[in-house]
Design a protein around this motif. Structure first.
Motif, PDB file in Angstrom:
ATOM      1  N   SER A  15       0.828  -1.206   0.000  1.00  0.00           N
ATOM      2  CA  SER A  15       0.000   0.000   0.000  1.00  0.00           C
ATOM      3  C   SER A  15       0.861   1.255   0.000  1.00  0.00           C
ATOM      4  O   SER A  15       1.941   1.286   0.598  1.00  0.00           O
ATOM      5  CB  SER A  15      -0.917   0.016   1.227  1.00  0.00           C
ATOM      6  N   ALA A  16       0.351   2.278  -0.672  1.00  0.00           N
ATOM      7  CA  ALA A  16       1.015   3.584  -0.631  1.00  0.00           C
ATOM      8  C   ALA A  16       0.641   4.359   0.622  1.00  0.00           C
ATOM      9  O   ALA A  16       1.294   5.348   0.979  1.00  0.00           O
ATOM     10  CB  ALA A  16       0.632   4.390  -1.865  1.00  0.00           C
ATOM     11  N   LYS A  17      -0.424   3.924   1.303  1.00  0.00           N
ATOM     12  CA  LYS A  17      -0.829   4.582   2.544  1.00  0.00           C
ATOM     13  C   LYS A  17       0.101   4.164   3.679  1.00  0.00           C
ATOM     14  O   LYS A  17       0.684   3.073   3.653  1.00  0.00           O
ATOM     15  CB  LYS A  17      -2.274   4.210   2.895  1.00  0.00           C
ATOM     16  N   PRO A  18       0.250   5.014   4.698  1.00  0.00           N
ATOM     17  CA  PRO A  18       1.131   4.641   5.809  1.00  0.00           C
ATOM     18  C   PRO A  18       0.595   3.434   6.565  1.00  0.00           C
ATOM     19  O   PRO A  18      -0.606   3.314   6.816  1.00  0.00           O
ATOM     20  CB  PRO A  18       1.162   5.890   6.690  1.00  0.00           C
ATOM     21  N   MET A  19       1.504   2.561   6.919  1.00  0.00           N
ATOM     22  CA  MET A  19       1.206   1.336   7.663  1.00  0.00           C
ATOM     23  C   MET A  19       1.829   1.465   9.050  1.00  0.00           C
ATOM     24  O   MET A  19       2.981   1.864   9.191  1.00  0.00           O
ATOM     25  CB  MET A  19       1.811   0.142   6.923  1.00  0.00           C
ATOM     26  N   LYS A  20       1.067   1.119  10.079  1.00  0.00           N
ATOM     27  CA  LYS A  20       1.620   1.164  11.435  1.00  0.00           C
ATOM     28  C   LYS A  20       2.410  -0.111  11.735  1.00  0.00           C
ATOM     29  O   LYS A  20       1.914  -1.215  11.525  1.00  0.00           O
ATOM     30  CB  LYS A  20       0.501   1.293  12.471  1.00  0.00           C
ATOM     31  N   GLY A  21       3.626   0.056  12.227  1.00  0.00           N
ATOM     32  CA  GLY A  21       4.324  -1.064  12.834  1.00  0.00           C
ATOM     33  C   GLY A  21       3.778  -1.249  14.235  1.00  0.00           C
ATOM     34  O   GLY A  21       3.671  -0.282  14.995  1.00  0.00           O
ATOM     35  N   MET A  22       3.411  -2.464  14.586  1.00  0.00           N
ATOM     36  CA  MET A  22       2.683  -2.706  15.836  1.00  0.00           C
ATOM     37  C   MET A  22       3.548  -3.455  16.852  1.00  0.00           C
ATOM     38  O   MET A  22       3.973  -4.583  16.603  1.00  0.00           O
ATOM     39  CB  MET A  22       1.417  -3.529  15.552  1.00  0.00           C
ATOM     40  N   LEU A  23       3.787  -2.814  17.990  1.00  0.00           N
ATOM     41  CA  LEU A  23       4.585  -3.410  19.058  1.00  0.00           C
ATOM     42  C   LEU A  23       3.832  -3.330  20.381  1.00  0.00           C
ATOM     43  O   LEU A  23       3.059  -2.400  20.599  1.00  0.00           O
ATOM     44  CB  LEU A  23       5.919  -2.672  19.205  1.00  0.00           C
ATOM     45  N   THR A  24       4.093  -4.271  21.249  1.00  0.00           N
ATOM     46  CA  THR A  24       3.578  -4.196  22.615  1.00  0.00           C
ATOM     47  C   THR A  24       4.666  -3.595  23.494  1.00  0.00           C
ATOM     48  O   THR A  24       5.836  -3.980  23.403  1.00  0.00           O
ATOM     49  CB  THR A  24       3.173  -5.589  23.133  1.00  0.00           C
ATOM     50  N   GLY A  25       4.278  -2.642  24.328  1.00  0.00           N
ATOM     51  CA  GLY A  25       5.242  -1.905  25.138  1.00  0.00           C
ATOM     52  C   GLY A  25       5.794  -2.705  26.302  1.00  0.00           C
ATOM     53  O   GLY A  25       5.220  -3.715  26.732  1.00  0.00           O
ATOM     54  N   PRO A  26       6.919  -2.266  26.849  1.00  0.00           N
ATOM     55  CA  PRO A  26       7.582  -3.026  27.912  1.00  0.00           C
ATOM     56  C   PRO A  26       6.748  -3.194  29.179  1.00  0.00           C
ATOM     57  O   PRO A  26       6.722  -4.275  29.777  1.00  0.00           O
ATOM     58  CB  PRO A  26       8.857  -2.228  28.183  1.00  0.00           C
ATOM     59  N   GLN A  27       6.045  -2.131  29.601  1.00  0.00           N
ATOM     60  CA  GLN A  27       5.253  -2.247  30.821  1.00  0.00           C
ATOM     61  C   GLN A  27       4.096  -3.212  30.633  1.00  0.00           C
ATOM     62  O   GLN A  27       3.740  -3.961  31.548  1.00  0.00           O
ATOM     63  CB  GLN A  27       4.731  -0.872  31.250  1.00  0.00           C
ATOM     64  N   THR A  28       3.496  -3.221  29.450  1.00  0.00           N
ATOM     65  CA  THR A  28       2.368  -4.114  29.197  1.00  0.00           C
ATOM     66  C   THR A  28       2.835  -5.565  29.118  1.00  0.00           C
ATOM     67  O   THR A  28       2.167  -6.474  29.633  1.00  0.00           O
ATOM     68  CB  THR A  28       1.643  -3.695  27.910  1.00  0.00           C
TER      69      THR A  28
ATOM     70  N   LYS B 227      14.229   1.533  10.052  1.00  0.00           N
ATOM     71  CA  LYS B 227      15.159   1.268   8.947  1.00  0.00           C
ATOM     72  C   LYS B 227      14.447   0.594   7.774  1.00  0.00           C
ATOM     73  O   LYS B 227      14.818   0.789   6.614  1.00  0.00           O
ATOM     74  CB  LYS B 227      16.299   0.374   9.428  1.00  0.00           C
ATOM     75  N   ALA B 228      13.405  -0.189   8.082  1.00  0.00           N
ATOM     76  CA  ALA B 228      12.663  -0.900   7.038  1.00  0.00           C
ATOM     77  C   ALA B 228      11.637  -0.020   6.343  1.00  0.00           C
ATOM     78  O   ALA B 228      10.935  -0.476   5.446  1.00  0.00           O
ATOM     79  CB  ALA B 228      11.980  -2.122   7.643  1.00  0.00           C
ATOM     80  N   GLY B 229      11.522   1.243   6.769  1.00  0.00           N
ATOM     81  CA  GLY B 229      10.650   2.177   6.071  1.00  0.00           C
ATOM     82  C   GLY B 229       9.308   2.448   6.718  1.00  0.00           C
ATOM     83  O   GLY B 229       8.475   3.161   6.156  1.00  0.00           O
ATOM     84  N   LEU B 230       9.063   1.922   7.908  1.00  0.00           N
ATOM     85  CA  LEU B 230       7.803   2.195   8.611  1.00  0.00           C
ATOM     86  C   LEU B 230       7.879   3.582   9.236  1.00  0.00           C
ATOM     87  O   LEU B 230       8.773   3.868  10.032  1.00  0.00           O
ATOM     88  CB  LEU B 230       7.549   1.137   9.689  1.00  0.00           C
ATOM     89  N   LYS B 231       6.916   4.440   8.892  1.00  0.00           N
ATOM     90  CA  LYS B 231       6.942   5.824   9.367  1.00  0.00           C
ATOM     91  C   LYS B 231       6.004   6.065  10.546  1.00  0.00           C
ATOM     92  O   LYS B 231       5.991   7.149  11.116  1.00  0.00           O
ATOM     93  CB  LYS B 231       6.590   6.779   8.216  1.00  0.00           C
ATOM     94  N   ILE B 232       5.188   5.069  10.865  1.00  0.00           N
ATOM     95  CA  ILE B 232       4.346   5.142  12.065  1.00  0.00           C
ATOM     96  C   ILE B 232       4.570   3.854  12.843  1.00  0.00           C
ATOM     97  O   ILE B 232       4.434   2.757  12.285  1.00  0.00           O
ATOM     98  CB  ILE B 232       2.858   5.304  11.720  1.00  0.00           C
ATOM     99  N   ILE B 233       4.910   3.971  14.110  1.00  0.00           N
ATOM    100  CA  ILE B 233       5.147   2.799  14.957  1.00  0.00           C
ATOM    101  C   ILE B 233       4.339   2.968  16.230  1.00  0.00           C
ATOM    102  O   ILE B 233       4.454   3.985  16.922  1.00  0.00           O
ATOM    103  CB  ILE B 233       6.642   2.638  15.288  1.00  0.00           C
TER     104      ILE B 233
END
Length: 757
Positions: A545-558, A591-597
């Motif tokens: 997709s040309a639209k921004p894609m979110k990289g999805m991570l679970t945070g350390p506290q969670t 580095k892989a090009g994800l602009k929203i994390i």
């Protein structure tokens, strides 16, 4: 010496309750079949506890959804909007909402049970609130056990804790002012239980471990003296847990009850204080076995507490018990066949904790019992295992620089850069991350584990589902996409499986809310990320997709909060290890090009200590961990975070200090009331208040979502408002997901049009 159990898991050893409820909701089984499943689970639990030598076996610890909801139904605390529904529909409607051709009834609010991952249904109180004995569940279940030949100890949430757990609606008053109306109903109920043959009743008052003011302490004194005057022969076990009662010790110890239960796992130092103040008749129930974690009890340590109490009070005034209800741990370790045998020997689930109680009682009676030596061997093997410690991981955690805690630009500068790079419209739409995990997806995962399909086959199918959901999101008109997380079993378990220091159960299920069960990972050692965890899937998704894609991570506290955490080092040391693992993943995603994390910290508020004196230290560690994880991102990379059901009042400065570019929160069940905290503080960054409730199967209309957004705009500047559901969509079905998101996108588009005009 009596062995006292405070509660037992209600889900069944194979999650029978979950399956029965979901089948009932979908019309696949009748109400009578659902009720029969509940009865079978109760009888199995009672018999199991009897077989393991428990003297005080709880009843009324079973619930089809939530014990607080049960009490609301029992006391007639039923909001007016539900009054026309029949009993069973009403019960589940209060928890999940109710939708028909003519009705769309909003569920009651849901929030965390103290500092656990269990969610309860929040009672709603009106200024004119009245109470009556509307349901006799607790009596019925006591008699049910009696008929099976088992004398149980009915369990009730105490009247003060019940009121403090609730929320006042449409008025400004103190919920405790309702105690004079509620107490007569408790007295009526206790009278009926006593007449039915109850010798002991357990009344849970965990608020006695919190910071109480004079009025609250005085209310405890008044209430329990009235109970004693009304029922002088009924033995009340007043249970406290999750905290020590140090500051409230005199108030608690002077209450006219038979037994006081204290949590010696969470607050071991309180015993000396209590023994120095205890009167001549009060008995103590000692919570010496951890009801919230799965590590085997160190018998030698536990026995020292018991012997100290026995030396002062005598054996007849001391009971032994888990620290709290065992609802927070899995049912039976014997269901596990895949856990490494060395680590399995370090563990104890609910059934094993019953065995531990019995063995400790045996050792106390027979000091030369071989049970103590056998336990000591297990405890020693764990403490000396070479699998636990990694010097290089500990070294990195200790050498944190100021640079690792700060983004390279302030938010205002980042916002301009991100606006230029992302080119998002006003009121951007997105989802929180996950999409429905269908039976097909779950079967794929199961078949991979069983070896029925190859890893290549599995990956190809997950890629197909991912591509389909990305195309669907584009067609729907969402602005920021997600890849759906079809490859993930759970938002914590998935990451734990890819990190060193974790081990996993096959059947270690614990109830989170209703039919939702989770299988917490077990953190047994130092945590290290040896390879990228999400980069391949996120990169693949972004390539579609040309639209921004979110990289999805679970945070350390969670991850920490939703795992069973090692207890051989301070929790914050484990937290920092997790933060560095997430940091490395953020760097690789960028580095892989994800602009929203997105770094989900769903459990951030949940982990907050219950006592104010301990909260600053918690925030220091939690915020530090989030900054370690996120600060590696460049200014043009947009960092999101998500938080589940939380009370934000008083912690807004902490959220701002985290410095996420966008925070998404759950606000729908409170009709956007949570946003008041953001208004009062004037939160500086961007916010996505959940515009519809994903924990309910009801579908919001476009108008409802627009109304929610209009409420949000009174608090949030137009340029800072995002449009999203209030949580991930993993547990929902596709038809309701599609309909709800379609309406959400339409509402956002309508808002943009009105803004242009």
């Amino acid at each position: 010496m009596l062995k006292n159990n405070l509660g037992f898991p209600r889900i069944g050893n194979q999650r029978q309750l979950k399956r029965a409820c979901e089948k009932y909701w979908s019309g696949k089984i009748s109400e009578s079949e659902l009720l029969e499943t509940g009865k079978t689970i109760r009888l199995t639990n009672w018999q199991l506890q009897k077989e393991h030598g428990i003297d005080l076996i709880p009843s009324n610890d079973f619930s089809f959804y939530d014990q607080v909801l049960d009490h609301s139904l029992m006391f007639g605390t039923i909001p007016e909007r539900f009054k026309d529904l029949n009993k069973t529909d009403l019960y589940f409607a209060m928890a999940r909402g109710y939708q028909s051709e003519n009705q769309n009834i909003k569920a009651c609010e849901m929030t965390k049970w103290f500092d656990t991952n269990y969610h309860y249904i929040v009672p709603e109180f009106q200024a004119f609130q009245t109470f009556h004995l509307n349901d006799t569940k607790v009596i019925d279940e006591f008699i049910e056990a009696q008929n099976a030949g088992i004398l149980t100890k009915p369990v009730l949430i105490g009247p003060i804790t019940y009121l403090l757990l609730g929320k006042v609606k449409n008025a400004d008053f103190n919920a405790l002012s309702l105690i004079d109306r509620l107490l007569p109903v408790y007295l009526e109920l206790l009278n009926k239980l006593h007449k039915a043959g109850a010798e002991y009743v357990q009344i849970d008052e965990p608020f006695l471990g919190l910071d109480l003011n004079f009025f609250q302490k005085e209310t405890y004194r008044t209430v329990y003296h009235k109970i004693k005057n009304e029922l002088p022969d009924l033995k009340i076990i007043l249970s406290t847990y999750f905290e020590g009662i140090e500051d409230n010790a005199l108030a608690a110890l002077n209450l006219p009850v038979d037994t006081l239960h204290i949590d010696l796992k969470r607050a071991p130092d309180q015993l000396d204080n209590i023994l120095s103040k205890i009167g001549p008749h009060l008995k103590l129930s000692l919570g010496i076995i951890d009801g919230r974690n799965i590590w085997k009890t160190d018998y030698q340590n536990a026995i020292q507490f018991v012997q100290k109490a026995v030396n002062q009070l005598g054996e007849e005034r001391v009971m032994i018990a888990p620290s709290c209800s065992l609802i927070h741990v899995p049912v039976d370790l014997e269901n596990e066949t895949t856990i490494d045998p060395e680590i399995k020997d370090w563990l104890a689930f609910a059934t094993q904790k019953l065995i531990e109680l019995n063995e400790i009682a045996t050792i106390l009676a027979e000091p030369n019992s071989p049970l103590l030596a056998r336990n000591t061997v297990s405890i020693t093997k764990r403490s000396t295992s070479t699998r636990i410690h990694k010097p290089e991981v500990k070294k990195r955690s200790l050498e944190i620089s100021d640079k690792e805690l700060k983004r390279n630009a302030i938010f205002a500068e980042r916002k301009n850069l991100q606006k230029s790079h992302l080119k998002l419209p006003d009121f951007p739409t997105t989802t929180i991350g996950s999409f429905p995990q269908t039976k097909e997806i779950r079967t794929l995962r199961a078949n991979l584990k069983k070896g029925i399909i190859t890893a290549e086959n599995y990956e190809a199918e997950i890629k197909r589902h991912t591509a389909e959901v990305i195309k669907w999101q584009e067609e729907l008109g969402l602005d920021v996409l997600v890849h759906g997380e079809f490859e993930r079993n759970d938002m914590v378990e998935y990451f734990g499986e890819l990190l060193e220091g974790f081990v996993f159960s096959a059947n270690g299920w614990v109830q989170s809310y209703g039919s939702r069960c989770v299988k917490p990972p077990i953190i047994f050692g130092d945590i290290e990320r040896l390879k990228a965890m999400t980069v391949a899937w996120s990169s693949y998704a972004q390539s579609l997709s040309a639209k921004p894609m979110k990289g999805m991570l679970t945070g350390p506290q969670t991850i920490l909060q939703w795992s069973f955490v090692r207890d051989d080092q301070p929790r914050h040391e484990t937290l920092i290890q997790l933060a560095f693992a997430v940091r490395d993943e953020v760097a690789d995603l960028e580095k892989a090009g994800l602009k929203i994390i997105q770094i989900d910290e769903a459990a951030l508020r949940e982990g907050l200590p219950l006592k104010k004196a301990d909260q600053d230290a918690y925030w220091n560690h939690a915020i530090k961990a989030f900054k370690i994880a996120s600060a590696v991102a460049q200014p043009e990379t947009q960092i999101h975070t998500h938080m589940c059901y939380s009370q934000f009042k008083g912690i807004m400065d902490k959220l701002a200090d985290m410095d996420a570019d966008v925070i998404t929160i759950e606000t729908c069940r409170s009709q956007m009331e949570l946003l008041e905290s953001f208004q009062d503080f004037q939160y500086p960054n961007e916010i996505g208040p959940g515009v519809y409730d994903i924990h309910s199967p009801t579908i919001p209309s476009v108008l409802e979502i627009e109304q929610s957004l209009e409420k949000a705009l009174k608090v949030i500047p137009e340029g800072n408002l995002w449009v999203n559901p209030d949580c991930g969509l993993k547990t929902r079905a596709w038809p309701e997901t599609e309909a709800s998101l379609k309406n959400m996108v339409q509402a956002a588009q309508n808002l943009r049009l009105r803004n242009l005009n």
